[in-house]
Structure formats: C-alpha cells, structure tokens
Design a protein around this motif. Structure first.
Motif, PDB file in Angstrom:
ATOM      1  N   SER A 144      -7.840   5.184   7.067  1.00 38.96           N
ATOM      2  CA  SER A 144      -8.586   6.397   6.510  1.00 38.96           C
ATOM      3  C   SER A 144      -9.727   5.896   4.926  1.00 38.96           C
ATOM      4  O   SER A 144     -10.395   5.262   4.849  1.00 38.96           O
ATOM      5  CB  SER A 144      -7.806   7.484   6.392  1.00 38.96           C
ATOM      6  N   PHE A 145      -8.119   4.484   4.555  1.00 37.92           N
ATOM      7  CA  PHE A 145      -8.307   4.097   3.641  1.00 37.92           C
ATOM      8  C   PHE A 145      -9.294   2.968   3.793  1.00 37.92           C
ATOM      9  O   PHE A 145     -10.153   3.006   2.655  1.00 37.92           O
ATOM     10  CB  PHE A 145      -7.125   3.493   2.904  1.00 37.92           C
TER      11      PHE A 145
ATOM     12  N   VAL B  19      -3.282   7.241   7.433  1.00 40.33           N
ATOM     13  CA  VAL B  19      -3.630   7.294   6.042  1.00 40.33           C
ATOM     14  C   VAL B  19      -4.204   5.652   5.594  1.00 40.33           C
ATOM     15  O   VAL B  19      -4.917   5.432   5.298  1.00 40.33           O
ATOM     16  CB  VAL B  19      -2.581   7.462   5.027  1.00 40.33           C
ATOM     17  N   THR B  20      -3.829   4.802   6.255  1.00 36.03           N
ATOM     18  CA  THR B  20      -4.178   3.398   6.463  1.00 36.03           C
ATOM     19  C   THR B  20      -4.616   3.382   6.354  1.00 36.03           C
ATOM     20  O   THR B  20      -5.723   2.047   5.958  1.00 36.03           O
ATOM     21  CB  THR B  20      -3.030   2.327   6.868  1.00 36.03           C
TER      22      THR B  20
ATOM     23  N   SER C 299     -13.043   4.223   4.611  1.00 34.94           N
ATOM     24  CA  SER C 299     -13.317   4.808   3.437  1.00 34.94           C
ATOM     25  C   SER C 299     -14.257   3.563   2.123  1.00 34.94           C
ATOM     26  O   SER C 299     -15.300   3.877   1.956  1.00 34.94           O
ATOM     27  CB  SER C 299     -12.492   5.556   2.559  1.00 34.94           C
TER      28      SER C 299
END
Length: 168
Positions: free
Chosen positions: A21-22, A18-19, A25
């Motif tokens: 991907s953040f 998730v980190t 993005s």
C-alpha cells in the motif's frame, strides 16, 4: 496479529499489505503530481507540448501526415522529459531538486492525507461531485463550441459583405 492467529506462517501478511500500500500510494501520488503540473501548464497559449509553430512549417515542407504525427509525438516526449522532469544530459551528471514535481507531489500527498483523515463522510460527498462534474463540463464545452460556431458564421457573413462592397 490477525493473520498470525490463523497460522504462524501468515504472520508477515499484514506487513506485506502495508508495504505494498505504501509503494502504490507513492506511485499514485507521483502520477497526481504530473497531472497537477500539466494542469498548470494547460493555462498557457499555445500549449507548450503542442509544437504549434513548428508543425505548420513541417507540414508545408514534408507534406506527409505520418511524419507530422511522429513529430508531434516527439514534441510531447521532449516536453515531458525536458520541461516537466528536467532530466540531466547523462547519468553521471546529477540534476538538482525538481521544484515543480516536488511541490506538486506534496500537494498530492496533502490531498490524499485529507481524504484519508476525513474518512468515509468526505468520500460520499466527493462521489457526488465526481459523478456530476463531467455533465457540467460537457454542457460548458458545448456552449463554448456553439459560441465559436456563431462567431465563425458572423465573421464569414461580414467578410462576404465586405468583399461584395469592395471594388476590384
């Protein structure tokens, strides 16, 4: 919890994904913001990053193609750093909020949010557009080229006719 069920050592893999991907993005949306800014600037004539007026003078004075290409490279860098990013003169001097990049970044984030929120149904329709749009754009560019070519031939014939009729 899915990785934690496999092994207790892999418990942080979901957080790591998730980190990453953040941050990816954020990077992607900043590049999209620069693209929006360049798209808006591309409707100006002459293009702000072309340095069209100055390059003619340089080519007449110097006459070296290599120096002209270096100069053009410097013009594009100057446009990006001074006009798009609006960098300050030193690291001690804080600039303000760059409104162009801020609004373009929000636009990019909004578009990405809409694409993610709508899910796969919109992605399929978007794929049809992105697959066929280059062909339409190439046809439009070809028609524009042919139109310019026809105008050039007309102008050359018109000029030659006027020169023949002109008494020296």
């Amino acid at each position: 919890s899915a990785f934690g069920a496999i092994s207790s050592r892999l418990r942080g893999m979901g957080y790591a994904g998730v980190t990453v991907s953040f941050f990816v993005s954020i990077f992607y949306n900043v590049l999209l913001a620069y693209s929006w800014i360049y798209l808006i600037y591309s409707f100006q004539y002459p293009l702000p990053w072309s340095g069209e007026d100055d390059t003619d003078l340089l080519s007449k004075k110097v006459g070296l193609q290599h120096l002209l290409s270096v100069y053009t490279y410097l013009i594009t860098q100057k446009f990006f750093y001074e006009d798009v990013l609006e960098l300050s003169s030193s690291i001690e001097e804080l600039g303000g909020l760059n409104h162009k990049v801020f609004w373009a970044y929000l636009l990019s984030m909004g578009i990405c949010y809409i694409c993610i929120a709508k899910g796969i149904a919109v992605s399929g329709k978007l794929a049809y557009f992105t697959a066929t749009s280059p062909y339409f754009l190439l046809v439009i560019l070809m028609l524009r080229y042919l139109q310019n070519l026809q105008l050039m031939r007309f102008n050359n014939k018109h000029i030659q006719k006027n020169l023949e009729d002109f008494s020296w």
